[in-house]
Design a protein around this motif. Sequence first.
Motif, PDB file in Angstrom:
ATOM      1  N   PRO A   7       7.409 -15.222  38.548  1.00 16.94           N
ATOM      2  CA  PRO A   7       7.372 -16.347  37.596  1.00 16.94           C
ATOM      3  C   PRO A   7       5.981 -16.615  37.017  1.00 16.94           C
ATOM      4  O   PRO A   7       5.877 -17.151  35.907  1.00 16.94           O
ATOM      5  N   ASN A   8       4.931 -16.295  37.746  1.00 18.14           N
ATOM      6  CA  ASN A   8       3.551 -16.416  37.251  1.00 18.14           C
ATOM      7  C   ASN A   8       3.374 -17.576  36.263  1.00 18.14           C
ATOM      8  O   ASN A   8       3.126 -17.359  35.073  1.00 18.14           O
ATOM      9  N   LEU A   9       3.468 -18.777  36.749  1.00 18.38           N
ATOM     10  CA  LEU A   9       3.465 -19.969  35.890  1.00 18.38           C
ATOM     11  C   LEU A   9       2.096 -20.183  35.259  1.00 18.38           C
ATOM     12  O   LEU A   9       1.102 -20.324  35.957  1.00 18.38           O
ATOM     13  N   ARG A  10       2.037 -20.171  33.947  1.00 15.73           N
ATOM     14  CA  ARG A  10       0.776 -20.372  33.210  1.00 15.73           C
ATOM     15  C   ARG A  10       1.006 -21.418  32.127  1.00 15.73           C
ATOM     16  O   ARG A  10       1.260 -21.091  30.966  1.00 15.73           O
ATOM     17  N   PRO A  11       0.912 -22.714  32.482  1.00 21.12           N
ATOM     18  CA  PRO A  11       1.263 -23.772  31.529  1.00 21.12           C
ATOM     19  C   PRO A  11       0.504 -23.679  30.211  1.00 21.12           C
ATOM     20  O   PRO A  11       1.031 -24.064  29.170  1.00 21.12           O
ATOM     21  N   THR A  69       9.280 -24.213  32.497  1.00 22.92           N
ATOM     22  CA  THR A  69      10.162 -24.237  33.675  1.00 22.92           C
ATOM     23  C   THR A  69      11.577 -23.774  33.289  1.00 22.92           C
ATOM     24  O   THR A  69      12.229 -23.065  34.057  1.00 22.92           O
ATOM     25  N   LYS A  70      12.002 -24.116  32.080  1.00 23.53           N
ATOM     26  CA  LYS A  70      13.334 -23.688  31.625  1.00 23.53           C
ATOM     27  C   LYS A  70      13.370 -22.167  31.480  1.00 23.53           C
ATOM     28  O   LYS A  70      14.278 -21.494  31.995  1.00 23.53           O
ATOM     29  N   SER A  97       4.138 -24.283  25.093  1.00 31.12           N
ATOM     30  CA  SER A  97       3.890 -25.487  24.299  1.00 31.12           C
ATOM     31  C   SER A  97       4.146 -26.746  25.124  1.00 31.12           C
ATOM     32  O   SER A  97       3.582 -27.795  24.844  1.00 31.12           O
ATOM     33  N   ALA A  98       5.008 -26.664  26.147  1.00 32.77           N
ATOM     34  CA  ALA A  98       5.256 -27.814  27.025  1.00 32.77           C
ATOM     35  C   ALA A  98       5.692 -27.297  28.394  1.00 32.77           C
ATOM     36  O   ALA A  98       6.355 -26.256  28.471  1.00 32.77           O
ATOM     37  N   PRO A  99       5.351 -28.027  29.472  1.00 30.35           N
ATOM     38  CA  PRO A  99       5.773 -27.582  30.805  1.00 30.35           C
ATOM     39  C   PRO A  99       7.290 -27.419  30.918  1.00 30.35           C
ATOM     40  O   PRO A  99       7.768 -26.509  31.602  1.00 30.35           O
TER      41      PRO A  99
END
Length: 298
Positions: A162-166, A176-177, A170-172
């Motif tokens: 998933p490597n989350l990079r906010p 997440t979606k 354009s929006a968190p």
Amino acid sequence: MRFLAIGECMAELAPTGEARDYSLGFAGDTFNTAWYLARLRPENAVSFFTAVGSDPISQQMRDAFRESGIDDSHVQTVPDRTVGLYLISLNNGERSFSYWRGQSAARQLANDPQALAEAMDAADLIYFSGITLAILSSASRETLLTALRDARASGKTIAFDPNLRPRLWSAPSEMTKAVMQGAAVSDIALPSFEDEADWFDDANPTATADRYAAAGATTIVVKNGGDPVCYRQGDTRGNVEVPALSCVVDTTAAGDSFNAAILAGIEANTPLPESIAQACRLAGQVVQGKGALVPVQA
Ligand code: ADP
């Protein structure tokens, strides 16, 4: 087994130690994993799916893929674009990063469903990340997710970090979606607990593993820095201790190299706890070296 990693590789300018002097390299999360996989499994085909420009730096990047033992036959060319770039600054030993990637060719990597289908047809295990999803337009993201869903339905194994990079979204809520849409087309999920806790409010690594299991992944490995790695495979759960290190030099690509060892273990049919232990040994070498691509002993 034939591996296909999908994502963006960037040009990297890293300080050499001399004032205003930088050395050129190439790195990027999914590329780093492909690079380590090619070290771990030199006898296997590791292919990278991306898009580059037609300028000299793009050609140099393609050369770097081949020199690393990575097949570039699924690399597309977008003539009027070039590759993304990042520059590392060092301030009292702390690294910070500046990026120029808004217009990179890789943002168009999933524009052509036919190219995606051909590359996926030729692979057994397909790997992508939340960064791969983040750099695409919403239409291209949909094209990629559909191709992955089809590939999975035809028997391919899909692996996802998933490597989350906010900052890339354009929006968190968009991040997440999309990440949970990525999880829904994946067999294997390789999240990192700290990021997941920040953006999904998971109380502990088990909650992270359960969320990805509920999304449809059957093998989940939750990284957590120097803390134990939590896994879930079907209904089997467990934790693997991370060996303590006397010094940590640079954690860049810790998770990327870790993922490569997990994927190599899937190919070799290694029991998951054993693969995790190998992944910790590999990532342990990587965090004790500088930069994303550290020469390691397999
Ligand atoms: P990511 O780079 O995705 O954030 P982590 O930071 O969780 O991933 O690290 C991935 C793996 O790297 C860990 O599971 C562990 O094996 C190794 N690692 C990272 N930090 C340390 C550390 N401080 N000590 C020992 N191993 C570490």
